[in-house]
Every structure is written in C-alpha cells, then in structure tokens.
Scaffold this active site. Structure first.
Site, short mmCIF file in Angstrom:
data_model
loop_
_atom_site.label_atom_id
_atom_site.label_comp_id
_atom_site.label_asym_id
_atom_site.label_seq_id
_atom_site.Cartn_x
_atom_site.Cartn_y
_atom_site.Cartn_z
N SER A 29 -6.26 19.36 7.94
CA SER A 29 -5.89 17.95 8.11
C SER A 29 -4.96 17.81 9.32
CB SER A 29 -5.26 17.44 6.82
OG SER A 29 -5.40 16.06 6.71
N HIS A 89 -11.47 15.33 0.71
CA HIS A 89 -10.35 15.91 1.45
C HIS A 89 -9.58 16.94 0.63
CE1 HIS A 89 -7.93 15.72 5.08
NE2 HIS A 89 -6.83 15.66 4.35
C1 LIG Z 1 0.29 13.22 1.27
C2 LIG Z 1 -0.22 12.87 2.63
O1 LIG Z 1 0.11 13.49 3.61
N1 LIG Z 1 -1.02 11.80 2.69
C3 LIG Z 1 -1.60 11.31 3.91
C4 LIG Z 1 -0.61 10.88 4.84
C5 LIG Z 1 -2.63 12.30 4.41
O2 LIG Z 1 -3.56 12.52 3.69
N2 LIG Z 1 -2.47 12.90 5.62
C6 LIG Z 1 -3.53 13.78 6.12
C7 LIG Z 1 -3.73 13.52 7.59
C8 LIG Z 1 -3.11 15.21 5.83
O3 LIG Z 1 -2.66 15.93 6.70
N3 LIG Z 1 -3.18 15.55 4.53
C9 LIG Z 1 -2.63 16.82 4.04
C10 LIG Z 1 -1.87 16.56 2.78
C11 LIG Z 1 -3.72 17.89 3.78
O4 LIG Z 1 -3.38 19.08 3.77
O5 LIG Z 1 -4.88 17.50 3.53
#
Ligand SMILES: CC(=O)N[C@@H](C)C(=O)N[C@@H](C)C(=O)N[C@@H](C)C(=O)O
Length: 663
Positions: A523, A637
């Site tokens: 992510s 995801h």
């Molecule tokens: C908890 C969180 O970070 N929610 C959002 C902001 C999100 O999903 N961000 C993504 C871009 C991300 O990086 N998610 C992380 C948690 C992952 O490891 O999938």
C-alpha cells in the site's frame, strides 16, 4: 543438545490462530472470546470459547465451518449473543448459557454486525447494511439472492468500499430486535451510514454515530447522536467538526465518552483522542488535548486486519475516568484517562494489546495481547496486585518446533536530525562473523505503526537467512501529532530519507552485506518501494504489494482516492495535477532497473489493481529489468492480513522466491 527447532515456513500460516474480543461475564467469573484459526480445508473458522477464571477450563461454545464473532453477555449474565454466518450471511444468534442450543434472531438481507444488549436484557441493538427501500424482515425465512442488475446508476462519490464492495445503494442502518418476540424496530434510515454505540442506563436512548451531513461525499464529519428507542426527536451531541466513534454512556447516564479527532485539517493524519459530553450541560470536551499519544491500537502486523473491534472507552464505576487502548513507540497498552485529563498507564510493556474487557468490581481485566514472538493470547490482569496470568497459549504446540528471531530495537537519526525508531531481526541461526543479505520492510498507512507484534512475513524472511529491518518513518503513529503529519504533502521526501537513513544505519554492522539489499512494502509501503527503486539501484530486488504508482488515477479509482490524496498529496487533478505527478513513482520508471515483483488483489478497491497494471506495463515495455506481476483473483486490500489463506501463503512464497532469486 542440538537445536531441533526449524525456521517458520509460509505454510505455517495454516496453523497460526489467535484469540480476540474477550468479554468478561457480569459476575467476573468467566470470559468469552473469539478464536480464529484455519481448518483442514485451509478456510478460516472463528468460534466462541468460554474461559472459566475459577477452574481455568476452556470450552468451545460454537464449532463448525463458520465465522462466529461479537460474543456479548446479557446484563444478567444468563444469555449470550453472537454474530455468525452459519445460516449464510452474518446474522445475530442467541444462546442461553445453561443450554447448548442457540437460535438465529435476525435476518438482515445483507447481514448484520455490532450487537449491543439493552440494559434490561430484553433487546439487542445492531447494525445492518440495507439497500434503499430494503427493510429488515422479521423471522428467519430464506433470503433470496438478488439478481445482478443490468445497469447501475452511480450518483455519489462514496459508492464503493474495499471492505463492503459496491455500496452505491446501500447504507448501514441501526435497528433493535426483541429477544422474546423477534420483532425488529429500525431506528435509522436514509442515505447515511450509521454505527451502533451504546444504550443509556435507563434503556431509553441509543448513542449512535453517523455522517448525516448535507453532502456526505464532501463533508466527512461523523457525529454522535442520541436516538430515542421508542421513537421521537434525536439529540445531536457533537457539532459536525470531527470524526467521532464508539460513544459509551457513563454508569449514571449523565456523560458520554467517545473517541475521535477534529477534522479541521486531517482525516487520517491525525491522532485520535478521548472526548466527553456532559449531557445535561450540553458541553463536549476533549479530555486528552494535551496528551500527544494516539488513542487506539495503531499497530500493524500480518496476523489480523487493523481496526479489529476493540472496546473504545470503558468507564470506571465511579464515572471519574475511562480505560482505553493507546499506542506509543511501537507498543499499545491500556491507559486510564481521568476526567481532569491526566492519564495513568495501567498495562504497558513491549507488546500489542489489541482488545480488553474490564471487571470494575474486581479491578481486574482480561486482555488480548500479541508480541514479536506471539501471534496472540489472552492474559488476566489483577490491578490490585499488579499481577498477570497467561490464560491461553493457542500457538504453543506449533511454536515448540519453530525457532523465531527476537527483534533488536534501534533508534537512528532520520532526516532533519529526527530520532527514528526501528527494529532489526537477525536471521534464524545467526552466527557472528558471517554476513547476511538484508530486507527493508516498509509499513502502509502511512499512518500506522510497526512494533511489538507478531509479523509472520518478517519471521519467514529471517528463517530464510535475511536480516529484516523495519522502522516507523515520519507519518507513523506512536511519536506525536507533528510526526504523524510530517509526511503529508512530502511523499518521497523526508519519509524516504528516514528510510534510507535506516539502511545506512544497519549497513554499518559487519553482519549486513550492503551489496545484497532488498526492499518490500504494501500500500503506502508499496508506493515507497516503487519510489525507492525510482531513485536508483541501491537494492538488488524489490517486492511491491497492493501499491500506488500514479496519484492522478488513484484519485479517481480508489474508494478513498479523492479525499485521501487531497490530504496526503495535497493535490487534485483539476487544480495541481503536476504535484500529483511529481509524487507518482510512475514518473520515475525510466530510472527503474531493480528486479520488481508486483503483487495485487483483483478486488482491491483501496489501491485498485490498475495501479499495478500501469507499473507492470511500463516496466515490461521498457524492458530494462525483470518484472513479474502476480494477480490474486477476488482478493481485496486486506488479503495479506485476513484474505484467502492459500493466497496469503502464495504471496509469502512469491516474496521469498523473488528475494532468493535476485538478492
Ligand atoms: C488504516 C489506514 O491507513 N487507512 C487508509 C488511510 C489506507 O488504507 N491507506 C492505504 C494507502 C494503506 O497504506 N493501507 C495500509 C494500512 C496497508 O498496509 O494496506
């Protein structure tokens, strides 16, 4: 005696299990909890267990190829309810503790969640996804599957979510079911999403949360409301200035505690705080304005998905404070927040408390805890004697044969001289005098926190002979508000430098072979991995998972794209597309010559697979370095943390194989 233990393998995932959601009975003599594991078909099973604090027995209350969750005691302790998909969709079930039979008591067409007993034990409030016009049918008649529509008219921006799929016509409503009669009363309606909070002690009000703004697509605030259970005017407790959750009544019904943050600047890059509403006075006050610590469990691992239902704020009997989980410096613990705003740490240590249940009468609690060597177990804590007792050892037998690596904490100087925390996992079987390849792991969010929790992927790489380095660069939780917000608008700037300084730091050790470095992340961590290999060829190989490469397309295809990128990249395609492009690793493809493994779920609505497809195509077309693209059908995801077990194992194996081939 020779060490007969072995290193962990990817397939060990099928054996790993963990407890969650502990709930002490009203008399404090026993606790129920959920235990999640995988069966012989490599499918998840989550069952409700009963643990007796009197004789330390553990009894399975449910079984079978089902997902059971949300176990909740009735106020008198004679009954239990829980959510289960044993009849198809997740419905509410009810069980008399002295009987073994349980019965289904809801029939939500799209399932239900978040049950909360009424104080008199005669009703249960719950949340249910309903399409426009759908109602909550009473009874448990067979639900017919809806036909796939021939066309879909999308008339809002928040029309899909990675968690719930397409929600263009669905909203989460709150309802109450009478246990005796089965009659269902829907308390909310409309094109807004609502969440269940708690009942007032007199059973007349239900505290809920909702974004009922004029334009929920643009106004993201979530407010606290009191809804009269018997019908009538709602009371709005907050004034649409923040995002608030988990409202909990004090025992005297005069106060509400809830968790949230003022949304004046940031939706994500902000730490959650504790708020208290004085209902008679109509005032709302942030109790922890001066406490620069994130309220909630920000720890990220790969045993379960973040955001696991934790209890929010648990009031003390005297109403003078509330217990919460909070996260700082790689650990999450339990804290007592007093009404004067002062905070006392109740349970600390280098570990990840991810759930707890409190017995005010006995001043004791049961908590769900993970640490670097433990995926998760339950512990009883007697606060009077400050003693702890381990109640479960759910992975003990498996880990008797596995040798894990114990992380060593590091603090190093990041960009601008900032002090950055991290950890090093040495290879299993490490020997002084040898040199080893090293893998830099980068967490996602970016607003989350690596720390003292079990990470199967890291232990697997250590078992494969790699040094694993993982750190909390700016943007991470655990180091104050300024630290969390420091990456916004500067993706690939000082956050990148924080991470490169970590590699510089570990390369000073003679056991690290700086010519054999790998990098991996998911992510935001995948964004950073893509960005890093766009800066040059310092790394021999890279693995980018559920990543981001193009902010301009992310803006329109991610379920949070238009507002997440506004806050994090501080740009949009119609005002400053050049800034979006500047921060997009796709812009740097001409520099990318690091062998790259791209992995992505096909049903990822957070970072849609089009991010991976663009990156793959451009790299493959340019043809300067090996690139492999693995697609996971049906995976969203959360695949790496709570997705299909076989896909999770394949993902781990692809990762190891890629590094073994190129590093
Ligand atoms: C908890 C969180 O970070 N929610 C959002 C902001 C999100 O999903 N961000 C993504 C871009 C991300 O990086 N998610 C992380 C948690 C992952 O490891 O999938």
């Amino acid at each position: 005696m020779t060490d007969t233990k072995r290193g962990i393998t990817a397939e060990d995932l099928y054996q790993i299990c963990y407890p969650s959601e502990p709930q002490l009975s009203p008399d404090g003599t026993k606790a129920v909890f959920v235990e999640t594991k995988m069966d012989e078909l490599r499918q998840y099973q989550s069952h409700i267990y009963l643990y007796s604090l009197e004789d330390n027995s553990k009894t399975a209350l449910t079984s079978g190829p089902f997902r059971d969750s949300f176990p909740r005691w009735s106020p008198d302790g004679s009954k239990l309810c829980f959510v289960s998909n044993r009849s198809g969709k997740a419905q509410l079930w009810h069980l008399d503790v002295n009987e073994t039979e349980f019965k289904q008591i809801t029939n939500g067409p799209n399932g239900i969640s978040s049950p909360v007993w009424s104080p008199d034990g005669r009703s249960i409030a719950f949340a249910a996804f309903l399409r426009t016009g759908q109602t909550l049918t009473e009874g448990t008649e067979e639900l017919t599957e809806e036909a796939t529509p021939k066309s879909i008219t999308v008339d809002k921006m928040k029309y899909k979510s990675d968690d719930s799929g397409f929600v263009y016509e669905k909203n989460k409503q709150v309802a109450v079911v009478n246990i005796e009669t089965g009659s269902v009363t829907q308390l909310t309606e409309g094109t807004y999403d609502h969440a269940v909070g708690s009942w007032s002690p007199d059973g007349k009000w239900l505290a809920i949360t909702a974004n009922r703004s004029v334009n929920p697509d643009i106004q993201h605030e979530i407010d606290i409301y009191l809804v009269p259970v018997e019908g009538g005017e709602w009371k709005k407790i907050t004034n649409s200035d923040g995002t608030y959750a988990m409202p909990t009544f004090s025992k005297d019904g005069k106060k509400l505690a809830f968790i949230g943050s003022v949304a004046d600047q940031h939706l994500y890059a902000t730490m959650k705080k504790i708020w208290v509403a004085e209902l008679d006075a109509g005032t709302v006050q942030c109790l922890t304005a001066d406490w620069d610590v994130h309220v909630g469990d920000a720890t990220i691992g790969d045993v379960r998905s973040p955001g696991h239902p934790n209890p929010g704020a648990v009031w003390t009997t005297d109403g003078q404070g509330m217990y919460v989980i909070a996260s700082e410096k790689g650990s999450s613990g339990i804290y007592l927040v007093h009404l004067d705003g002062s905070v006392t740490k109740v349970v600390g240590g280098e570990r990840n408390v991810y759930g707890f249940t409190f017995d005010n009468e006995k001043n004791s609690l049961v908590m769900a805890v993970s640490d670097s060597l433990t995926p998760g177990d339950l512990f009883h804590v007697d606060l009077n004697t400050e003693t702890e007792k381990r109640l479960t050892d759910v992975n003990g037998e498996l880990f008797q044969e596995i040798r894990l690596s114990t992380p060593e904490e590091i603090w190093y100087e990041g960009a601008e001289g900032w002090n950055i925390q991290g950890w090093i996992l040495k290879p299993v079987g490490f020997q002084e005098g040898n040199t080893y390849p090293a893998i830099l792991q980068i967490h996602g969010g970016p607003h989350s926190m690596y720390g003292h929790t079990f990470f199967h992927e890291f232990q697997l790489l250590a078992a494969q002979g790699y040094v694993v380095v993982y750190t909390n660069p700016r943007g991470s939780y655990g180091y104050g508000e300024r630290f969390v917000q420091a990456c916004c608008g500067d993706y690939g700037g000082n956050d990148y430098k924080d991470l490169m300084h970590a590699v510089d730091y570990v390369c000073q050790f003679d056991y690290v072979d700086e010519t054999r470095l790998g990098v991996a992340g998911g992510s935001y961590g995948g964004f950073m991995t893509n960005w890093i290999i766009g800066q040059g060829n310092r790394f021999k190989a890279a693995v980018t998972d559920r990543s981001i490469c193009n902010w301009i397309s992310f803006y329109g295809v991610s379920d949070i794209g238009y507002y997440f990128s506004a806050e994090e990249i501080q740009a949009n395609p119609f005002e400053n597309p050049e800034k979006m492009w500047h921060h997009s690793p796709l812009r740097l493809v001409a520099n990318m010559e690091t062998p790259l493994l791209i992995m992505h779920g096909e049903r990822d609505y957070r970072c849609p697979i089009e991010q991976a497809e663009q990156l793959y195509m451009t790299l493959r077309h340019r043809g300067k370095a090996p690139v492999s693209f693995i697609r996971f059908p049906g995976a969203n995801h959360e695949m790496s943390r709570s997705g299909d077990p076989e896909q999770r194992v394949l993902r781990l194996q692809y990762t190891v194989d890629w590094f073994n081939q190129y590093v």
